[in-house]
Design an enzyme around this catalytic site. Structure first.
Site, short mmCIF file in Angstrom:
data_model
loop_
_atom_site.label_atom_id
_atom_site.label_comp_id
_atom_site.label_asym_id
_atom_site.label_seq_id
_atom_site.Cartn_x
_atom_site.Cartn_y
_atom_site.Cartn_z
N GLN A 180 1.09 -1.10 0.37
CA GLN A 180 -0.02 -0.08 -0.10
C GLN A 180 0.84 1.08 -0.44
O GLN A 180 0.68 2.52 0.17
CB GLN A 180 -0.80 0.08 0.96
CG GLN A 180 -1.78 -0.89 1.31
CD GLN A 180 -3.03 -1.12 -0.15
OE1 GLN A 180 -3.19 -0.06 -0.58
NE2 GLN A 180 -3.26 -2.37 -0.45
N SER A 198 3.01 -4.95 -5.07
CA SER A 198 2.06 -5.33 -6.25
C SER A 198 1.06 -4.68 -7.85
O SER A 198 1.38 -3.73 -6.55
CB SER A 198 0.93 -6.16 -5.48
OG SER A 198 -0.45 -6.51 -5.96
N HIS A 200 -1.21 -4.61 -9.10
CA HIS A 200 -2.82 -3.55 -8.87
C HIS A 200 -3.06 -2.90 -8.14
O HIS A 200 -3.94 -2.54 -8.19
CB HIS A 200 -3.87 -5.21 -9.56
CG HIS A 200 -3.72 -6.27 -7.66
ND1 HIS A 200 -5.21 -5.80 -7.27
CD2 HIS A 200 -3.00 -6.93 -7.32
CE1 HIS A 200 -5.04 -6.71 -5.91
NE2 HIS A 200 -3.62 -7.01 -6.41
N CYS A 323 -13.78 -9.27 4.68
CA CYS A 323 -14.50 -11.30 5.65
C CYS A 323 -15.57 -12.18 5.32
O CYS A 323 -15.88 -12.33 5.05
CB CYS A 323 -15.81 -9.95 6.64
SG CYS A 323 -15.95 -10.48 8.13
C1 LIG Z 1 -0.46 -5.35 2.33
C2 LIG Z 1 -1.42 -6.15 1.65
N1 LIG Z 1 -0.24 -7.02 1.31
C3 LIG Z 1 -0.04 -8.37 0.01
C4 LIG Z 1 -1.22 -8.51 -0.78
C5 LIG Z 1 -1.96 -9.42 -1.26
O1 LIG Z 1 -1.20 -8.97 -2.28
P1 LIG Z 1 -1.51 -9.88 -4.15
O2 LIG Z 1 -3.70 -9.59 -4.50
O3 LIG Z 1 -0.82 -9.01 -5.41
O4 LIG Z 1 -1.47 -11.48 -3.37
C6 LIG Z 1 -2.24 -6.82 -0.23
C7 LIG Z 1 -3.25 -7.27 -1.42
O5 LIG Z 1 -4.83 -6.92 -0.18
C8 LIG Z 1 -2.01 -5.78 0.56
O6 LIG Z 1 -3.14 -4.64 0.82
#
Ligand SMILES: Cc1ncc(COP(=O)(O)O)c(C=O)c1O
Length: 385
Positions: A180, A198, A200, A323
């Site tokens: 984030q 990530s 996306h 959830c």
């Molecule tokens: C802080 C955090 N870590 C890891 C992830 C997981 O990422 P990915 O969707 O690429 O597996 C997310 C996604 O929700 C996230 O917000």
């Protein structure tokens, strides 16, 4: 069909792919379809694209390109950091926090179930880990400290530099989940050994990300096969995705000041207006926060009902935690912050993106008092009761 929300305020869950990102990716599905491991010109073309993207990301992070390991996203990157470190030995000690994303949390649980020792650091009422607690928790057998850079539910930013410096002093590798935070805040790469990202979450495609691995950091690979990514992550590279991640990174870093300033403005305005509603609170740190996340709680309301009611108004938001549990346990993050149960159940996460406009915020602020009142009127619980 419930597609194409008019107002999308769930950018911490995922973001729309930026038009520039999509445009850059399309040729790699069509004319430039080579396998980056092939020797012919199509393959070399794909390899060049992968390496250009790697170099571009490395340049923005001020690290060496060979330190970027492309993965299928941040869940894999987090698993690689934690399990890849732990599997080098048959036991050891991991330090992480109570408010990590499930990708870290459940990796830590898995390690605990296999006999590793796990220390879960507490957080304060704003969701901050104390660097002193990290110092105290480190033991001779500590193999890794993993503390996220910014929380995905409440937005609180951690004292990453202070934690990283302590890890450096004690020669313990430090991993941070920066999903984030990447492209939003400055990251102290000089004290970070591993970092998960990530695509996306920053207007790139789903199913691609990377783990930054500082040179010299020892990791056991989790995926075995053709020895891709210098043997650290086998599997044919997701060339279009990697290209998209590169462009998304470039946009995020180039636009960072302007976009985050706008997001901060939205956040401050939201906080000011939402807290005018009775029996409402802000979760997370009021100022030490990622710019795009604001998390509120409403007494005597179920967060899930609130999300569904807002959805009827064509506004997409979230409770903050996906959830999935049938017994509707409140978010582990809000529980760790000590949010009272009556409030923890009624949470709302609003998260903005590059495309968010003032109109989106205004639409939410118009619908919210109506929806909150409707739900409170139906609730068996009374406000202040
Ligand atoms: C802080 C955090 N870590 C890891 C992830 C997981 O990422 P990915 O969707 O690429 O597996 C997310 C996604 O929700 C996230 O917000």
């Amino acid at each position: 069909m419930a597609m194409n929300k008019n107002v999308y305020l769930d950018n911490s869950a995922t973001t729309p792919v930026a038009p520039e990102v999509l445009e850059a990716m399309i040729p790699f599905f069509q004319s430039r379809y080579g396998n980056a491991s092939s020797l012919h010109s199509e393959g070399r073309d794909a390899r060049r694209a992968v390496e250009e993207s790697r170099a571009l990301i490395a340049e923005h992070l001020k690290v060496h390109p060979s330190e970027i390991v492309f993965t299928s996203g941040a869940t894999e990157a987090d698993n690689l950091a934690l399990l890849g470190t732990a599997l080098r030995s048959t036991g050891g000690h991991l330090i992480t926090s109570r408010i990590e994303h499930d990708a870290v949390r459940h990796s830590a649980d898995w390690l605990a179930s296999r006999g590793y020792d796990v220390t879960l650091l507490e957080v304060d009422e704003f969701g901050r880990v104390s660097a002193d607690d990290v110092r105290e928790a480190i033991r001779p057998d500590t193999m890794l400290v993993s503390v996220m850079a910014g929380n995905n539910e409440v937005g609180t930013i951690q004292p990453i530099r202070a934690i990283g410096e302590i890890c450096r002093e004690r020669s313990v590798p430090f991993h941070t989940d920066a999903v984030q935070a990447y492209g939003k805040i400055e990251l102290p790469m000089d004290v970070i050994d591993m970092l998960s990202v990530s695509a996306h979450k920053l207007h790139g495609p789903k199913g691609v990300g990377f783990l930054y691995v500082r040179k010299g950091t020892k990791l056991t690979p989790l995926l075995h096969g053709g020895g891709h990514e210098h043997g650290r992550r086998s599997g044919t590279e997701n060339v279009p995705g990697i290209v998209g991640l590169g462009v998304a990174t470039q946009i995020a870093f180039e636009e960072r000041d302007r976009v985050t300033q706008r997001m901060e403005g939205f956040r401050e305005y939201l906080i000011q207006e939402v807290l005018k509603l009775p029996a409402t609170r802000l979760n997370g740190h009021p100022t030490e926060s990622l710019p795009h996340i604001a998390n509120f709680s409403f007494e005597a309301i179920e967060g899930e009902s609130l999300i569904m009611k807002l959805d009827e108004h064509h506004i997409a938001t979230s409770t903050g935690s996906a959830c999935s549990s049938p017994n509707l346990e409140p978010s582990h993050v809000l529980v760790a912050l000590g949010v009272p149960l009556s409030m923890a159940h009624g949470s709302l996460r609003v998260s903005t993106g590059r495309q968010t406009m003032q109109d989106d915020i205004d639409a939410l602020l118009k619908a919210l008092p109506i929806v909150v009142q409707e739900l409170r009127d139906m609730s068996p619980f009374k406000v202040g009761g």
